[in-house]
Design a protein around this motif. Structure first.
Motif, PDB file in Angstrom:
ATOM      1  N   GLY A 649       9.948   5.390   3.721  1.00 33.86           N
ATOM      2  CA  GLY A 649      10.956   4.393   4.035  1.00 33.86           C
ATOM      3  C   GLY A 649      10.873   3.990   5.491  1.00 33.86           C
ATOM      4  O   GLY A 649       9.792   3.942   6.097  1.00 33.86           O
ATOM      5  N   GLN A 650      12.023   3.697   6.072  1.00 33.63           N
ATOM      6  CA  GLN A 650      12.077   3.233   7.461  1.00 33.63           C
ATOM      7  C   GLN A 650      11.996   4.449   8.382  1.00 33.63           C
ATOM      8  O   GLN A 650      12.988   4.978   8.847  1.00 33.63           O
ATOM      9  CB  GLN A 650      13.359   2.443   7.712  1.00 33.63           C
ATOM     10  N   ALA A 836       2.849   1.084  17.079  1.00 40.56           N
ATOM     11  CA  ALA A 836       4.071   1.652  17.639  1.00 40.56           C
ATOM     12  C   ALA A 836       5.316   1.013  17.041  1.00 40.56           C
ATOM     13  O   ALA A 836       5.344  -0.182  16.710  1.00 40.56           O
ATOM     14  CB  ALA A 836       4.070   1.478  19.161  1.00 40.56           C
ATOM     15  N   HIS A 837       6.340   1.821  16.906  1.00 39.27           N
ATOM     16  CA  HIS A 837       7.699   1.384  16.568  1.00 39.27           C
ATOM     17  C   HIS A 837       7.735   0.509  15.317  1.00 39.27           C
ATOM     18  O   HIS A 837       8.362  -0.549  15.288  1.00 39.27           O
ATOM     19  CB  HIS A 837       8.327   0.649  17.746  1.00 39.27           C
ATOM     20  N   HIS A 838       7.032   0.958  14.261  1.00 39.73           N
ATOM     21  CA  HIS A 838       7.104   0.322  12.941  1.00 39.73           C
ATOM     22  C   HIS A 838       6.679  -1.151  12.977  1.00 39.73           C
ATOM     23  O   HIS A 838       7.123  -1.945  12.148  1.00 39.73           O
ATOM     24  CB  HIS A 838       8.527   0.440  12.362  1.00 39.73           C
ATOM     25  N   GLY A 839       5.837  -1.492  13.967  1.00 49.18           N
ATOM     26  CA  GLY A 839       5.358  -2.872  14.049  1.00 49.18           C
ATOM     27  C   GLY A 839       6.378  -3.836  14.608  1.00 49.18           C
ATOM     28  O   GLY A 839       6.330  -5.039  14.283  1.00 49.18           O
ATOM     29  N   SER A 859       4.164   1.884   9.465  1.00 51.73           N
ATOM     30  CA  SER A 859       5.106   2.606   8.598  1.00 51.73           C
ATOM     31  C   SER A 859       6.473   1.961   8.733  1.00 51.73           C
ATOM     32  O   SER A 859       7.072   1.967   9.817  1.00 51.73           O
ATOM     33  CB  SER A 859       5.180   4.088   8.997  1.00 51.73           C
ATOM     34  N   CYS A 860       6.975   1.393   7.626  1.00 49.71           N
ATOM     35  CA  CYS A 860       8.289   0.754   7.656  1.00 49.71           C
ATOM     36  C   CYS A 860       8.861   0.748   6.243  1.00 49.71           C
ATOM     37  O   CYS A 860       8.139   0.928   5.256  1.00 49.71           O
ATOM     38  CB  CYS A 860       8.201  -0.674   8.201  1.00 49.71           C
ATOM     39  N   GLY A 861      10.160   0.541   6.163  1.00 53.73           N
ATOM     40  CA  GLY A 861      10.846   0.548   4.887  1.00 53.73           C
ATOM     41  C   GLY A 861      10.968  -0.843   4.298  1.00 53.73           C
ATOM     42  O   GLY A 861      11.074  -1.839   5.022  1.00 53.73           O
ATOM     43  N   ALA A 862      10.954  -0.908   2.977  1.00 53.41           N
ATOM     44  CA  ALA A 862      11.077  -2.201   2.301  1.00 53.41           C
ATOM     45  C   ALA A 862      12.428  -2.828   2.601  1.00 53.41           C
ATOM     46  O   ALA A 862      13.460  -2.156   2.577  1.00 53.41           O
ATOM     47  CB  ALA A 862      10.902  -2.021   0.793  1.00 53.41           C
ATOM     48  N   ASP A 863      12.418  -4.115   2.928  1.00 49.80           N
ATOM     49  CA  ASP A 863      13.642  -4.887   3.172  1.00 49.80           C
ATOM     50  C   ASP A 863      14.506  -4.254   4.251  1.00 49.80           C
ATOM     51  O   ASP A 863      15.735  -4.260   4.175  1.00 49.80           O
ATOM     52  CB  ASP A 863      14.453  -5.029   1.881  1.00 49.80           C
ATOM     53  N   TYR A 866      15.720  -4.558  10.241  1.00 45.52           N
ATOM     54  CA  TYR A 866      15.207  -4.838  11.580  1.00 45.52           C
ATOM     55  C   TYR A 866      14.100  -5.887  11.573  1.00 45.52           C
ATOM     56  O   TYR A 866      13.617  -6.295  12.626  1.00 45.52           O
ATOM     57  CB  TYR A 866      14.660  -3.545  12.203  1.00 45.52           C
ATOM     58  N   GLY A 867      13.657  -6.308  10.404  1.00 44.39           N
ATOM     59  CA  GLY A 867      12.580  -7.272  10.325  1.00 44.39           C
ATOM     60  C   GLY A 867      11.222  -6.691  10.639  1.00 44.39           C
ATOM     61  O   GLY A 867      10.281  -7.427  10.972  1.00 44.39           O
ATOM     62  N   HIS A 868      11.080  -5.354  10.551  1.00 44.68           N
ATOM     63  CA  HIS A 868       9.784  -4.726  10.791  1.00 44.68           C
ATOM     64  C   HIS A 868       8.891  -4.872   9.559  1.00 44.68           C
ATOM     65  O   HIS A 868       9.368  -4.749   8.432  1.00 44.68           O
ATOM     66  CB  HIS A 868       9.967  -3.227  11.094  1.00 44.68           C
ATOM     67  N   PRO A 869       7.618  -5.142   9.762  1.00 48.22           N
ATOM     68  CA  PRO A 869       6.971  -5.440  11.043  1.00 48.22           C
ATOM     69  C   PRO A 869       7.164  -6.900  11.431  1.00 48.22           C
ATOM     70  O   PRO A 869       7.321  -7.759  10.563  1.00 48.22           O
ATOM     71  CB  PRO A 869       5.503  -5.138  10.752  1.00 48.22           C
ATOM     72  N   ALA A 870       7.128  -7.161  12.710  1.00 50.94           N
ATOM     73  CA  ALA A 870       7.310  -8.528  13.196  1.00 50.94           C
ATOM     74  C   ALA A 870       6.078  -9.362  12.865  1.00 50.94           C
ATOM     75  O   ALA A 870       4.936  -8.902  13.041  1.00 50.94           O
ATOM     76  CB  ALA A 870       7.552  -8.520  14.700  1.00 50.94           C
TER      77      ALA A 870
END
Length: 907
Positions: A649-650, A836-839, A859-863, A866-870
């Motif tokens: 996840g996030q 870095a920082h989940h994109g 590595s980031c969570g779906a939906d 924070y809008g990661h990754p940018a």
């Protein structure tokens, strides 16, 4: 055997009633019941279904009609409720006219019963629903008014579960169900009312609480929590067990139901609809609760008993200390989230909530086995003490009332007590009744008394499980016995399977998961529940009078209790313990349709032992999932993997291959279950080092899952210990498992097998000593970190010829400083970059150009919010020639390669 054929008291039945007579001639009337009994060789005959009348189902339609009406009418307007009531009463009045239509009298009686129950349920639900709309509280809540209110507590205080939100853990609060009795707006008049609300007390007001959302047990006697005695801290030890204790002082958590308080608070609308809460009453500030009315004598007694049981269990091992109060009185305040999750995975959660099983055990002690409850051969305590049937029924009624008060009126407790009360009434009047009518009567009485139970999942599961035990289980048990299964084993297996078959669709709605180990785990745990419950109740009863005796009884009870916990943990740890399932009513309907098909196939297979063995072996392999077989079937993990970015996840969690069954873990993600699942899928049992890049919750909250059941050499962290609460959490986890904790600093180099790494950030806390002849101003400047992200541990990893740069959550200031550091040259043209920082959008373009990765992992969570990754970050990486993969879309990612080769596998 009908009630009319029994004396009012079977204890006083004449001996000649059981004397055998001569066999009747052919063609004569059927033999008397006494002859049938005598022919069996027993005074009352064998308990065979053919001796009993057909199941009486007449109360089932009225109970179901009342249940459905109550669930729907709670939100109905008064006009609709009046219309339903008037329409039903009018229909009842018109029923006599149906005689001309040829309706039988029993049909008219059944229709009248259904219509009257619908009318009664609609009226009761309408009145309860109106409580949420009348009075000044709902209007004040819509205005977010600040008020002074007098409230009466209606439940035990409890703590919210910790939730990771972004990089921090959401604040903990105390939740209390209450009724507002008087309310006064600032400068206004006091209004008398009765409105149900949810009281939320901020953690600062609740005192120091145990980390992770658990604290001192709720509902203790006055002073039981506020005295500062140690209670388990949340967050389990590495193996999931509670070991660390720390004092908690929380006067709000020591309040008992029926206590009246005066609070200054702010009203807000209820957060969710369809519940019995009209508003939320949020209490702020550091003041202790102002008690204006002491709890009732019954609640004070119940509080002393519950506190006595907790004191008796204080010296037990961690699992028994947590579970025994839950088994006996439903006090789950000491149960860690990890242990609770294990019980959910194995569908053993019902053992944590007091239910009909507990009450049945108590009644069996008093009355003897249920089949002999009305017979001369009763073997309970009551007949051995010479207590008559009717006096026994009275004692059972008192026991039922005490059971509800001490264990609290939860849905399962109310349902069990109501069923017991109906059965005891039949016992007192000498009339034998089937348990199905008793269950239907209990459901009817309860939904009329409290219509909100009609919407309770707990109540639904309780009724469905009881119905399964009364209908399916006896038939399945008989079928198993016919196939040679021993009677005791057949009964236990049939009960576990029947309850699972009917409850699984409801559980799937709640958890979006179907357990494959529920039946065996319940079957194995069943043998320990009765002794643990009996000994626990004995400790509960003796604690106020003789604490040493209570502690001895609790010590005896800890053996079966530990057994139950071990069954739950072992079952939950199996890789295939459950399968994901649609968490909706459509998914429940699908499961309900699949279950009969599975049962039909299973029934056919019982006649083919070899096929049974093959299917059993396949099921075992699916549940156990041996790593070699799993790798062949699924291709995961791929042979020769070097790095795996887990899908947590996030958050961040990565594993670096360090040999067979061994791996270096970099960050732990926000959820212990997710990272544990990832490590189990990789077959990781040894961890030489856990690197926690920084102390944000989305990187460290999953640490218990990393430590669970694995040999861990050390934990390495950043020296910037913020946030302080999460840094303390990490140290407690390490101390509980005796894992050393050390700090990482730039320049550190380590190796294990073919894996080596160099720490490139953060710099040492002290500036480096200038070399002889150098000028200090020419040394790179290392700014003090502005926050935890810039203090992240960054690593350059080498594995089988691949170079991997892991940047933690470094932000542009630290990234620019890293690009000017002595390690900058080694960072050029890496193979893999952990972005870095989940994109996030905050990246230093210069560092990305210097690294020039072939593969970038995010590595980031779906939906995520924070809008990661940018999009800009992804575009910049691709512009530099990198292939970009992300866990929110691609799942877990495994990097495979060596000698210049590089590829990625997805789970």
């Amino acid at each position: 055997m009908s009630g009319a054929e029994l004396p009012a008291r079977r204890d006083e039945a004449a001996p000649e009633a059981f004397t055998a007579g001569p066999a009747p001639p052919t063609g004569s009337a059927p033999p008397a019941r006494s002859s049938v009994h005598a022919s069996s060789g027993k005074r009352l005959g064998s308990a065979r279904p053919r001796q009993e009348a057909p199941t009486d189902l007449r109360l089932v339609p009225p109970a179901l009609a009342a249940w459905g009406t109550a669930a729907l009418a709670l939100d109905a307007s008064p006009g609709w409720v009046l219309g339903i009531v008037a329409g039903c009463l009018a229909a009842v009045a018109l029923l006599p006219l149906t005689r001309r239509a040829g309706w039988a009298s029993w049909s008219r009686a059944s229709a009248a019963a259904v219509l009257l129950c619908v009318a009664a349920a609609a009226a009761s639900a309408g009145l309860h629903g109106a409580d949420l709309r009348r009075g000044p509280v709902p209007g004040l809540a819509r205005e977010y008014a600040t008020v002074t209110a007098e409230v009466e507590i209606t439940s035990d205080p409890r703590l919210t579960r910790p939730k990771v939100r972004g990089d921090h853990v959401a604040p903990t609060a105390v939740l209390i169900d209450a009724d507002v009795r008087r309310v006064q707006e600032a400068g206004g008049a006091t209004v008398v009312t009765r409105t149900p609300v949810l009281l939320i007390v901020d953690v600062e007001s609740a005192g120091r609480v145990a980390e992770g959302g658990r604290s001192a047990p709720a509902g203790g006697a006055t002073g039981a929590v506020g005295d500062g005695r140690p209670v388990p801290a949340t967050g389990s030890a590495g193996d999931g067990r509670q070991t660390a204790l720390r004092p908690v002082r929380s006067p709000w958590l020591g309040l008992l139901p029926s206590t009246r308080l005066r609070v200054g608070a702010r009203l807000a609308p209820a957060m969710t609809g369809g519940d019995r809460v009209a508003a939320v009453l949020r209490v702020r500030g550091e003041a202790e609760p102002e008690v204006v009315g002491e709890p009732s004598a019954a609640q004070r007694l119940a509080g002393r008993l519950r506190a006595g049981l907790r004191e008796a269990t204080d010296g037990l091992p961690a699992d028994a200390r947590a579970l025994l109060p839950g088994l006996v009185v439903g006090d789950t305040s000491r149960i860690t989230p990890e242990l609770e999750e294990a019980f959910k995975e194995t569908d053993l959660t019902h053992t944590l909530a007091v239910s009909g099983a507990n009450f049945t055990i108590l009644l069996a002690l008093l009355l003897g086995p249920p089949g002999l409850a009305q017979h001369v051969e009763r073997r309970g305590l009551a007949p051995r003490l010479g207590v008559s049937l009717r006096a026994t029924a009275v004692l059972g009624g008192v026991l039922s009332l005490g059971f509800v008060v001490v264990c609290r009126p939860d849905p399962s407790v109310l349902r069990a007590a109501a069923c017991g009360a109906v059965a005891l009434l039949a016992l007192a009047t000498g009339r034998r009744r089937s348990l199905i009518p008793a269950l239907a009567t209990a459901v009817l009485l309860l939904v009329l008394y409290d219509p909100w139970l009609a919407r309770s999942y707990g109540f639904l599961l309780s009724v469905v499980a009881t119905g399964a035990l009364l209908t399916l289980a006896p038939r399945w048990s008989a079928g198993l016995r016919r196939r040679g299964v021993p009677p005791r084993l057949a009964e236990a297996l049939a009960a576990a399977a029947a309850a699972q078959a009917l409850c699984a669709p409801v559980v799937a709605v709640l958890s979006a998961r179907v357990s494959l180990v529920a039946v065996p785990c319940n079957l194995i745990a069943e043998f320990a529940i009765a002794p643990a419950t009996v000994l626990g109740f004995a400790a509960l009863a003796t604690a106020p009078m003789a604490m040493p005796v209570a502690k001895a009884l609790a010590w005896c009870a800890h053996w079966p209790t530990e057994w139950i916990a071990e069954v739950a943990r072992t079952g939950a740890a199996l890789p295939g313990a459950g399968v994901d399932w649609p968490g909706s009513w459509a998914g429940a309907a699908l499961l309900a349709a699949v279950t009969p098909a599975v049962l039909l196939v299973g029934r056919r297979l019982l006649g083919h032992p070899w096929w049974c063995g093959v299917c059993g072996l396949v099921l075992v392999l699916v549940v156990v999932q041996p790593p070699p077989l799993t790798r062949v079937v699924t291709g995961w993990p791929p042979p020769g993997w070097r790095l795996v970015m887990c899908d947590v996840g996030q958050g961040d969690a990565m594993v670096l291959a360090a040999g067979e069954g061994s791996g270096v873990v970099v960050d732990a993600g926000p959820d212990p279950q997710l990272v544990d699942h990832c490590l189990r899928s990789l077959g990781i049992t040894r961890i030489p080092l856990v690197v926690l890049t920084h102390f944000h919750a989305d990187h460290v909250a999953g640490l218990p899952g990393v430590l669970r059941g694995r040999a861990v050499g050390a934990i390495e962290t950043t020296g910037f210990e913020e946030p302080a609460d999460q840094a303390a959490f990490v140290r407690r986890q390490a101390a509980a498992r005796r894992v050393p904790v050390r700090r990482a600093a730039a320049g550190e180099q380590r190796r294990t097998g073919e894996l080596s790494w160099q720490v490139v950030w953060p710099p040492p806390s002290q500036p480096p000593t200038p070399p002889p002849g150098s000028h200090p101003h020419l040394l790179p400047a290392h700014p003090a970190p502005e926050g935890p992200n810039d203090a992240s541990v960054a690593m350059l990893v080498r594995s089988s010829g691949l170079r991997l740069l892991l940047l933690g959550d470094l932000e542009p200031p630290a990234q620019r400083a890293l690009a000017r550091s002595p390690a900058a040259e080694a960072l050029e043209s890496v193979d893999v970059l952990k972005v870095a920082h989940h994109g996030s959008a905050y990246q230093d373009p210069g560092l990305i150009r210097r690294a020039a990765p072939r593969l970038a992992l995010i590595s980031c969570g779906a939906d995520n919010r924070y809008g990661h990754p940018a999009p800009g970050t992804v575009a910049a990486l691709r512009a530099g020639g990198a292939a970009v993969l992300r866990t929110d879309r691609d799942g877990a990612l495994a990097v495979v390669g060596g000698g210049g080769e590089l590829r990625v596998a997805r789970d």
